[in-house]
Scaffold this motif. Structure first.
Motif, PDB file in Angstrom:
ATOM      1  N   HIS A   1      13.048   1.901  -3.877  1.00 19.59           N
ATOM      2  CA  HIS A   1      13.058   1.548  -5.299  1.00 19.59           C
ATOM      3  C   HIS A   1      14.481   1.609  -5.851  1.00 19.59           C
ATOM      4  O   HIS A   1      14.838   0.863  -6.746  1.00 19.59           O
ATOM      5  CB  HIS A   1      12.113   2.454  -6.091  1.00 19.59           C
ATOM      6  CG  HIS A   1      10.669   2.141  -5.843  1.00 19.59           C
ATOM      7  ND1 HIS A   1      10.039   1.058  -6.406  1.00 19.59           N
ATOM      8  CD2 HIS A   1       9.739   2.746  -5.064  1.00 19.59           C
ATOM      9  CE1 HIS A   1       8.768   1.013  -5.997  1.00 19.59           C
ATOM     10  NE2 HIS A   1       8.570   2.036  -5.171  1.00 19.59           N
TER      11      HIS A   1
ATOM     12  N   ASP B   1       5.952  -1.753  -6.840  1.00 24.19           N
ATOM     13  CA  ASP B   1       4.617  -1.183  -6.704  1.00 24.19           C
ATOM     14  C   ASP B   1       3.684  -2.107  -7.471  1.00 24.19           C
ATOM     15  O   ASP B   1       3.792  -2.232  -8.690  1.00 24.19           O
ATOM     16  CB  ASP B   1       4.567   0.238  -7.284  1.00 24.19           C
ATOM     17  CG  ASP B   1       5.307   1.241  -6.402  1.00 24.19           C
ATOM     18  OD1 ASP B   1       5.575   0.911  -5.222  1.00 24.19           O
ATOM     19  OD2 ASP B   1       5.610   2.342  -6.889  1.00 24.19           O
TER      20      ASP B   1
ATOM     21  N   GLU C   1       0.705   3.130   1.936  1.00 24.58           N
ATOM     22  CA  GLU C   1       0.830   2.758   0.517  1.00 24.58           C
ATOM     23  C   GLU C   1       0.454   1.288   0.310  1.00 24.58           C
ATOM     24  O   GLU C   1       1.318   0.417   0.334  1.00 24.58           O
ATOM     25  CB  GLU C   1       2.265   2.999   0.015  1.00 24.58           C
ATOM     26  CG  GLU C   1       2.639   4.459  -0.069  1.00 24.58           C
ATOM     27  CD  GLU C   1       3.905   4.730  -0.892  1.00 24.58           C
ATOM     28  OE1 GLU C   1       4.190   5.898  -1.136  1.00 24.58           O
ATOM     29  OE2 GLU C   1       4.592   3.757  -1.289  1.00 24.58           O
TER      30      GLU C   1
ATOM     31  N   TRP D   1       0.197  -0.479  -2.019  1.00 29.12           N
ATOM     32  CA  TRP D   1       0.692  -0.997  -3.301  1.00 29.12           C
ATOM     33  C   TRP D   1       2.201  -1.245  -3.275  1.00 29.12           C
ATOM     34  O   TRP D   1       2.748  -1.907  -4.133  1.00 29.12           O
ATOM     35  CB  TRP D   1       0.374  -0.017  -4.446  1.00 29.12           C
ATOM     36  CG  TRP D   1       1.010   1.336  -4.250  1.00 29.12           C
ATOM     37  CD1 TRP D   1       2.283   1.689  -4.615  1.00 29.12           C
ATOM     38  CD2 TRP D   1       0.447   2.492  -3.638  1.00 29.12           C
ATOM     39  NE1 TRP D   1       2.543   2.989  -4.247  1.00 29.12           N
ATOM     40  CE2 TRP D   1       1.430   3.515  -3.656  1.00 29.12           C
ATOM     41  CE3 TRP D   1      -0.808   2.780  -3.074  1.00 29.12           C
ATOM     42  CZ2 TRP D   1       1.202   4.786  -3.119  1.00 29.12           C
ATOM     43  CZ3 TRP D   1      -1.022   4.052  -2.552  1.00 29.12           C
ATOM     44  CH2 TRP D   1      -0.035   5.032  -2.579  1.00 29.12           C
ATOM     45  N   HIS D   2       2.868  -0.705  -2.240  1.00 27.19           N
ATOM     46  CA  HIS D   2       4.330  -0.808  -2.189  1.00 27.19           C
ATOM     47  C   HIS D   2       4.739  -2.044  -1.378  1.00 27.19           C
ATOM     48  O   HIS D   2       4.503  -2.116  -0.175  1.00 27.19           O
ATOM     49  CB  HIS D   2       4.905   0.463  -1.572  1.00 27.19           C
ATOM     50  CG  HIS D   2       6.403   0.498  -1.519  1.00 27.19           C
ATOM     51  ND1 HIS D   2       7.184   1.294  -2.342  1.00 27.19           N
ATOM     52  CD2 HIS D   2       7.275  -0.173  -0.731  1.00 27.19           C
ATOM     53  CE1 HIS D   2       8.458   1.102  -2.046  1.00 27.19           C
ATOM     54  NE2 HIS D   2       8.542   0.214  -1.074  1.00 27.19           N
TER      55      HIS D   2
HETATM   56 ZN   LIG Z   1       6.762   2.170  -4.195  1.00 27.10          ZN
END
Ligand SMILES: [Zn+2]
Length: 278
Positions: A191, A198, A246, A248-249
């Protein structure tokens, strides 16, 4: 007679003398024995004392050694000569081994979605991906995070460490280790690189594994590579990425790399060591 007397005397004296020296020798022996006993006793005491403290030292040394070995293995496993300086901007590797400097900032930031900013070079592709999902398949995707600076990442990480200590009763060391698998350690987050988003389903705004079952994730899993994005932390790849699953990442790597990574179901680490090392 006299002579013999005197000689006897002399003999007696010498006898006495030898008797005396014999006695002295015995005394000497006793003293030496005492000294030896004392020295032995002292050494034995020392040894017992050492033995008592040894297990503690041993455990500490061995666990420190184990940690060191594990770190070495991790380092050597994917360190296979990946050199960020020789990689294009879209393939920059950031993970627990390749950290960004605290003052690293993307060259230029631009609005991407939901009030978040990202590296301006990925914004067009990200916006198109989100709008295509909605226009073509009525899937609503929303960003919950994009670019985060080092300070903010530090805050997130420290909060996670505190929560793990309070809620799970972890020691500081354990909490720090565990936290790093969930919230990237400051400097090791993509990030901060500005190339990660995300993304969640607008009807299921949760950053957990349940995101996997949403229309948004299913759509993104199918199409993200067409826009140059990849699922950066896939299921079952924590050993390589150092980060939990993850769904969503999403990370921008460019279309070419994204197609290979998504088709083969590999990680960026694996892609780079397959295609970018000698
Ligand atoms: Zn992330």
């Amino acid at each position: 007679m006299e002579q013999s007397k005197s000689s006897r005397n002399t003999r007696r004296t010498s006898n006495k003398k030898s008797h005396k020296s014999k006695h002295a020798k015995q005394q000497q022996k006793i003293i030496i024995l005492l000294v030896i006993t004392f020295v032995f006793g002292f050494l034995a005491g020392l040894f017992v004392g050492l033995k008592r403290t040894q297990p503690v030292n041993f455990v500490m040394e061995s666990s420190a050694e184990t940690l060191e070995t594990e770190t070495n293995i991790k380092e050597s496993s994917s360190k296979a000569a990946i050199n960020n300086a020789e990689l294009p901007w879209n393939l920059q590797l950031v993970n627990f081994e390749y950290a960004l400097a605290a003052d690293f900032e993307p060259e230029s930031l631009a609005d991407v979605d939901n009030g978040y900013v990202a590296d301006s070079r990925i914004v067009e592709a990200a916006k198109k991906m989100i709008s295509d999902a909605r226009t073509n398949d009525n899937v609503r995707i929303i960003a919950l995070s994009a670019y985060r600076d080092y300070e903010y990442q530090t805050e997130l990480y420290e909060n996670k460490v505190q929560r793990l200590q309070q809620e799970n009763g972890y020691s500081v060391a354990k909490a720090r280790e565990e936290a790093a698998t969930v919230v990237a350690y400051p400097g090791t987050s993509e990030h901060q690189l500005g190339l990660a988003l995300d993304l969640v389903d607008a009807r299921h705004v949760k950053l957990d594994e349940s995101q996997e079952n949403t229309d948004a994730y299913k759509w993104l899993y199918e199409h993200c590579d067409e826009y140059g994005f990849i699922v950066r932390y896939p299921n079952g790849k924590t050993d390589i990425t150092g980060i939990i699953y993850e769904p969503w990442h999403f990370r921008y790597v460019g279309e070419e790399a994204a197609k290979v990574i998504m088709e083969k179901g590999i990680t960026l680490e694996e892609y780079l060591s397959d295609y970018y090392t000698e």
